[in-house]
Motif scaffolding. Structure first.
Motif, PDB file in Angstrom:
ATOM      1  N   PRO A  87     -73.587  59.648 -23.085  1.00  0.00           N
ATOM      2  CA  PRO A  87     -74.489  60.006 -22.167  1.00  0.00           C
ATOM      3  C   PRO A  87     -74.102  61.018 -21.056  1.00  0.00           C
ATOM      4  O   PRO A  87     -72.610  60.918 -20.697  1.00  0.00           O
ATOM      5  N   SER A  88     -74.962  61.616 -20.580  1.00  0.00           N
ATOM      6  CA  SER A  88     -74.821  62.547 -19.572  1.00  0.00           C
ATOM      7  C   SER A  88     -73.957  61.779 -18.427  1.00  0.00           C
ATOM      8  O   SER A  88     -74.401  60.726 -17.864  1.00  0.00           O
ATOM      9  N   THR A  89     -73.134  62.650 -17.612  1.00  0.00           N
ATOM     10  CA  THR A  89     -72.398  62.307 -16.623  1.00  0.00           C
ATOM     11  C   THR A  89     -72.867  62.940 -15.354  1.00  0.00           C
ATOM     12  O   THR A  89     -72.175  62.709 -14.158  1.00  0.00           O
ATOM     13  N   ASP A  90     -73.892  63.787 -15.802  1.00  0.00           N
ATOM     14  CA  ASP A  90     -74.338  64.685 -14.509  1.00  0.00           C
ATOM     15  C   ASP A  90     -75.403  64.017 -13.718  1.00  0.00           C
ATOM     16  O   ASP A  90     -76.231  63.628 -14.468  1.00  0.00           O
ATOM     17  N   LYS A  92     -77.343  65.070 -11.728  1.00  0.00           N
ATOM     18  CA  LYS A  92     -78.706  65.627 -11.553  1.00  0.00           C
ATOM     19  C   LYS A  92     -79.736  64.998 -12.871  1.00  0.00           C
ATOM     20  O   LYS A  92     -80.953  64.862 -12.405  1.00  0.00           O
ATOM     21  N   PHE A  93     -79.056  64.694 -13.948  1.00  0.00           N
ATOM     22  CA  PHE A  93     -79.866  64.058 -14.798  1.00  0.00           C
ATOM     23  C   PHE A  93     -80.787  62.831 -14.405  1.00  0.00           C
ATOM     24  O   PHE A  93     -81.830  62.512 -14.437  1.00  0.00           O
ATOM     25  N   TYR A  94     -79.807  62.068 -13.788  1.00  0.00           N
ATOM     26  CA  TYR A  94     -80.212  60.601 -13.198  1.00  0.00           C
ATOM     27  C   TYR A  94     -81.025  60.650 -12.300  1.00  0.00           C
ATOM     28  O   TYR A  94     -81.953  59.953 -12.077  1.00  0.00           O
ATOM     29  N   ASN A  95     -80.829  61.475 -11.428  1.00  0.00           N
ATOM     30  CA  ASN A  95     -81.790  61.667 -10.204  1.00  0.00           C
ATOM     31  C   ASN A  95     -83.290  62.396 -10.727  1.00  0.00           C
ATOM     32  O   ASN A  95     -84.212  61.932 -10.033  1.00  0.00           O
ATOM     33  N   ALA A  96     -83.063  63.180 -11.622  1.00  0.00           N
ATOM     34  CA  ALA A  96     -84.382  63.645 -12.003  1.00  0.00           C
ATOM     35  C   ALA A  96     -85.071  62.265 -12.908  1.00  0.00           C
ATOM     36  O   ALA A  96     -86.248  62.384 -12.816  1.00  0.00           O
ATOM     37  N   VAL A  97     -84.431  61.572 -13.724  1.00  0.00           N
ATOM     38  CA  VAL A  97     -84.998  60.521 -14.226  1.00  0.00           C
ATOM     39  C   VAL A  97     -85.792  59.518 -12.976  1.00  0.00           C
ATOM     40  O   VAL A  97     -86.786  59.088 -13.422  1.00  0.00           O
ATOM     41  N   LEU A  98     -84.921  59.181 -12.097  1.00  0.00           N
ATOM     42  CA  LEU A  98     -85.240  58.522 -11.202  1.00  0.00           C
ATOM     43  C   LEU A  98     -86.681  59.071 -10.477  1.00  0.00           C
ATOM     44  O   LEU A  98     -87.614  58.442  -9.947  1.00  0.00           O
ATOM     45  N   GLN A  99     -86.501  60.637 -10.225  1.00  0.00           N
ATOM     46  CA  GLN A  99     -87.719  61.188  -9.588  1.00  0.00           C
ATOM     47  C   GLN A  99     -88.876  60.848 -10.447  1.00  0.00           C
ATOM     48  O   GLN A  99     -89.997  60.766  -9.963  1.00  0.00           O
ATOM     49  N   SER A 100     -88.704  61.178 -11.859  1.00  0.00           N
ATOM     50  CA  SER A 100     -89.908  61.074 -12.804  1.00  0.00           C
ATOM     51  C   SER A 100     -90.655  59.902 -12.503  1.00  0.00           C
ATOM     52  O   SER A 100     -91.861  59.594 -12.592  1.00  0.00           O
ATOM     53  N   PHE A 101     -89.798  58.618 -12.352  1.00  0.00           N
ATOM     54  CA  PHE A 101     -90.422  57.394 -12.320  1.00  0.00           C
ATOM     55  C   PHE A 101     -91.143  57.224 -10.968  1.00  0.00           C
ATOM     56  O   PHE A 101     -92.078  56.782 -11.063  1.00  0.00           O
ATOM     57  N   ASN A 115     -81.288  50.389  -9.052  1.00  0.00           N
ATOM     58  CA  ASN A 115     -80.121  49.368  -9.017  1.00  0.00           C
ATOM     59  C   ASN A 115     -80.213  48.984 -10.551  1.00  0.00           C
ATOM     60  O   ASN A 115     -78.830  48.825 -11.097  1.00  0.00           O
ATOM     61  N   HIS A 116     -81.104  48.945 -11.391  1.00  0.00           N
ATOM     62  CA  HIS A 116     -80.862  48.985 -12.973  1.00  0.00           C
ATOM     63  C   HIS A 116     -80.063  49.973 -13.441  1.00  0.00           C
ATOM     64  O   HIS A 116     -79.437  49.701 -14.394  1.00  0.00           O
ATOM     65  N   MET A 117     -80.341  51.457 -13.088  1.00  0.00           N
ATOM     66  CA  MET A 117     -79.664  52.436 -13.768  1.00  0.00           C
ATOM     67  C   MET A 117     -78.242  52.098 -13.360  1.00  0.00           C
ATOM     68  O   MET A 117     -77.305  52.510 -14.195  1.00  0.00           O
ATOM     69  N   ILE A 118     -78.005  51.587 -12.161  1.00  0.00           N
ATOM     70  CA  ILE A 118     -76.371  51.581 -11.899  1.00  0.00           C
ATOM     71  C   ILE A 118     -75.785  50.543 -12.757  1.00  0.00           C
ATOM     72  O   ILE A 118     -74.757  50.512 -13.028  1.00  0.00           O
ATOM     73  N   LYS A 119     -76.515  49.367 -12.653  1.00  0.00           N
ATOM     74  CA  LYS A 119     -76.072  48.484 -13.352  1.00  0.00           C
ATOM     75  C   LYS A 119     -75.622  48.549 -14.932  1.00  0.00           C
ATOM     76  O   LYS A 119     -74.767  48.209 -15.384  1.00  0.00           O
ATOM     77  N   VAL A 120     -76.734  49.018 -15.698  1.00  0.00           N
ATOM     78  CA  VAL A 120     -76.593  49.488 -16.955  1.00  0.00           C
ATOM     79  C   VAL A 120     -75.782  50.427 -17.302  1.00  0.00           C
ATOM     80  O   VAL A 120     -74.942  50.573 -18.670  1.00  0.00           O
ATOM     81  N   PRO A 122     -72.737  52.040 -15.498  1.00  0.00           N
ATOM     82  CA  PRO A 122     -71.683  52.078 -14.371  1.00  0.00           C
ATOM     83  C   PRO A 122     -71.223  53.287 -13.940  1.00  0.00           C
ATOM     84  O   PRO A 122     -71.023  53.859 -12.927  1.00  0.00           O
ATOM     85  N   PRO A 123     -70.900  54.466 -14.956  1.00  0.00           N
ATOM     86  CA  PRO A 123     -70.694  55.863 -14.565  1.00  0.00           C
ATOM     87  C   PRO A 123     -71.422  56.546 -13.605  1.00  0.00           C
ATOM     88  O   PRO A 123     -71.082  57.540 -12.968  1.00  0.00           O
ATOM     89  N   PHE A 124     -72.713  56.131 -13.433  1.00  0.00           N
ATOM     90  CA  PHE A 124     -73.677  56.814 -12.664  1.00  0.00           C
ATOM     91  C   PHE A 124     -73.477  56.184 -11.384  1.00  0.00           C
ATOM     92  O   PHE A 124     -73.570  54.975 -11.078  1.00  0.00           O
ATOM     93  N   SER A 125     -73.053  57.070 -10.561  1.00  0.00           N
ATOM     94  CA  SER A 125     -72.856  56.617  -9.049  1.00  0.00           C
ATOM     95  C   SER A 125     -73.764  57.565  -8.121  1.00  0.00           C
ATOM     96  O   SER A 125     -73.824  58.847  -8.046  1.00  0.00           O
ATOM     97  N   PRO A 126     -74.774  56.853  -7.601  1.00  0.00           N
ATOM     98  CA  PRO A 126     -75.757  57.471  -6.746  1.00  0.00           C
ATOM     99  C   PRO A 126     -75.259  58.493  -5.675  1.00  0.00           C
ATOM    100  O   PRO A 126     -74.319  57.912  -4.953  1.00  0.00           O
ATOM    101  N   ASP A 127     -75.764  59.653  -5.562  1.00  0.00           N
ATOM    102  CA  ASP A 127     -75.218  60.326  -4.199  1.00  0.00           C
ATOM    103  C   ASP A 127     -76.328  60.606  -3.360  1.00  0.00           C
ATOM    104  O   ASP A 127     -77.328  59.983  -3.505  1.00  0.00           O
TER     105      ASP A 127
END
Length: 469
Positions: A87-90, A92-101, A115-120, A122-127
């Motif tokens: 899975p991507s570690t960038d 930007k990708f996860y922020n874009a997923v959140l924005q899409s939703f 919160n679900h994204m962070i739990k499922v 863990p490498p994703f750390s919100p900025d």
């Protein structure tokens, strides 16, 4: 392109071609559909697509949420993580997923999904940008209360990202673009009290938005509150925005007052400020006041630019001071400024107003001799002036050149031209002009037909009264 026919020339002067005839060249001629370029094209470098300040750009392979259901979104995200080997570690990708939703969901569901994204995963750390996605959504969700915005700001602070100037700017711009100026002002004052005041860009953005959408008193109260409560003062850009606003509303008394305040605050008005005030006086056809602003510029040591002289010539010509306008045409050239189509067209318009359309055509000769190409406004100004001056034959010759060049007719010149033709019994020519207006898309079909219809009705009534033959 065609030359100005001899019949359009006055016995007292010679007129060169309205459109330059290209010199012979060994290179092949361009296709018939191409139009001549009067000025060399600038080399164009690849343009970068602008990116939004408030909302990050989505990657091309982003998740598409067809449903606003939170459970469906969680299932889709789980599938993405489990089916991807690395899975991507960038972020930007996860922020874009959140924005899409978040673009289709409620704010509360977006927070649960984060919160679900962070739990499922863990490498994703919100900025900070992650929370700015929620901040944008919260500002769009505002009704009469800022509680959604407060919820996100508290969430940011709790997770180690207290609001900064960027957060303030994002919130203010989103609130204002959503029509919530009062809430934007309330939020700015609140954040300023918590050591997160707006920077000059955000402050001036609010001022500009209030100028456009709220009464002058609202803007003045905001400036007063920010000055007295948080020691945030207007700068030169702020005063320029305010002066431009009051000039556009023809409130020149307030513009003059602001100019005085500007000086009291220690700012020296620049050329743009003076040009703005001159434009305001032009709107009121006060040529004397325009000239007064120009003299004040010189007294203050502010050097006029091309816009200054164009505005000055326009204002003088509009108020009937054509002789003074001609004088400043020479002055601007002595100062090293090259008159453009705007300069000449403004002066031609003034000459036509003074019943000197032949002089305007003579000026066209000088304009072309100096290498300045006339534009659509130039031709329409001359056509209107010739028709008003009862020089229909010359107007017809000019119209032929306009057709050859593919120049569109403007509403004013079109109506005046039709009436002049009908007045002289040339109804067939009037219909031909109507056809050209439609073919060249100069006017909409309805506008062109309505003008022709009203002109023919006028002709019928004039004939009944014996005013025309």
């Amino acid at each position: 392109m065609g030359k100005l026919p001899p019949s359009l020339r006055s016995a007292n002067f010679a007129v060169n071609t309205l459109i330059k005839t290209p010199s012979p060249s060994p290179s092949p001629s361009p296709p018939p559909t191409s139009k001549p370029h009067y000025y060399p094209k600038k080399s164009q470098s690849p343009k970068k697509k602008p990116t939004s300040i408030t909302e990050p750009q989505l990657p091309s392979s982003i998740l598409a949420f067809d449903s606003t259901s939170l459970s469906d979104a969680k299932t889709l995200f789980n599938s993405l993580i489990s089916s991807t080997r690395n899975p991507s570690t960038d972020n930007k990708f996860y922020n874009a997923v959140l924005q899409s939703f978040s673009s289709n969901s409620t704010l509360q569901d977006s927070i649960f999904f984060l919160n679900h994204m962070i739990k499922v995963h863990p490498p994703f750390s919100p900025d900070r940008f992650t929370y700015h996605v929620l901040l944008v959504q919260s500002c769009k969700s505002v009704d009469l209360s800022l509680s959604p915005v407060h919820q996100v700001l508290n969430l940011m602070t709790t997770n180690g990202f207290p609001p900064n100037k960027v957060s303030t700017d994002i919130a203010v711009r989103t609130l204002c673009s959503s029509g919530h100026e009062e809430q934007a002002i309330e939020l700015v004052k609140e954040l300023s009290s918590k050591d997160s005041p707006p920077d000059t860009y955000t402050y001036n953005f609010i001022i500009r938005h209030l100028c456009k959408n709220r009464p002058l008193s609202t803007m003045n109260n905001f400036i007063k509150e920010m000055r007295e409560g948080f020691d945030i003062k207007p700068d030169l850009v702020t005063y320029t925005i305010m002066i431009d606003n009051v000039c556009n509303s023809k409130n020149l008394r307030e513009a003059t007052r602001l100019l005085g305040v500007l000086s009291e605050e220690g700012y020296k008005p620049d050329c743009y400020v003076y040009n703005t005030i001159m434009k305001g006086y032009c709107m009121l056809s006060q040529g004397g006041e325009v000239l007064g602003v120009y003299k004040k510029m010189q007294e203050e040591g502010v050097k006029p630019d091309l816009v200054t002289y164009n505005t000055l010539i326009y204002g003088l010509s509009k108020s009937g001071r054509v002789k003074d306008a001609k004088k400043f045409l020479n002055v601007m050239m002595e100062e090293g400024h090259v008159p453009d189509a705007v300069t000449y067209t403004s002066l031609m318009n003034g000459m036509c107003r003074e019943a000197d359309p032949l002089g305007a055509v003579a000026l066209l000769e000088k304009m072309e001799a100096r290498g300045c190409a006339p534009n659509s406004c130039t031709y329409n100004t001359l056509l209107h002036g010739l028709c008003k001056g009862r020089l229909l034959d010359k107007g017809m010759k000019l119209y032929d050149v306009m057709k050859q060049n593919g120049t569109k007719l403007e509403t004013g010149s079109y109506g005046t031209f039709l009436r002049a033709l009908c007045r002289n019994g040339r109804v067939a020519d009037a219909y031909e002009v109507f056809d050209y207006a439609i073919e060249s898309k100069s006017l909409t079909d309805v506008a062109a037909y309505t003008t022709l219809e009203s002109t023919l009705k006028w002709l019928k009534k004039a004939r009944e009264q014996g005013l025309v033959i």
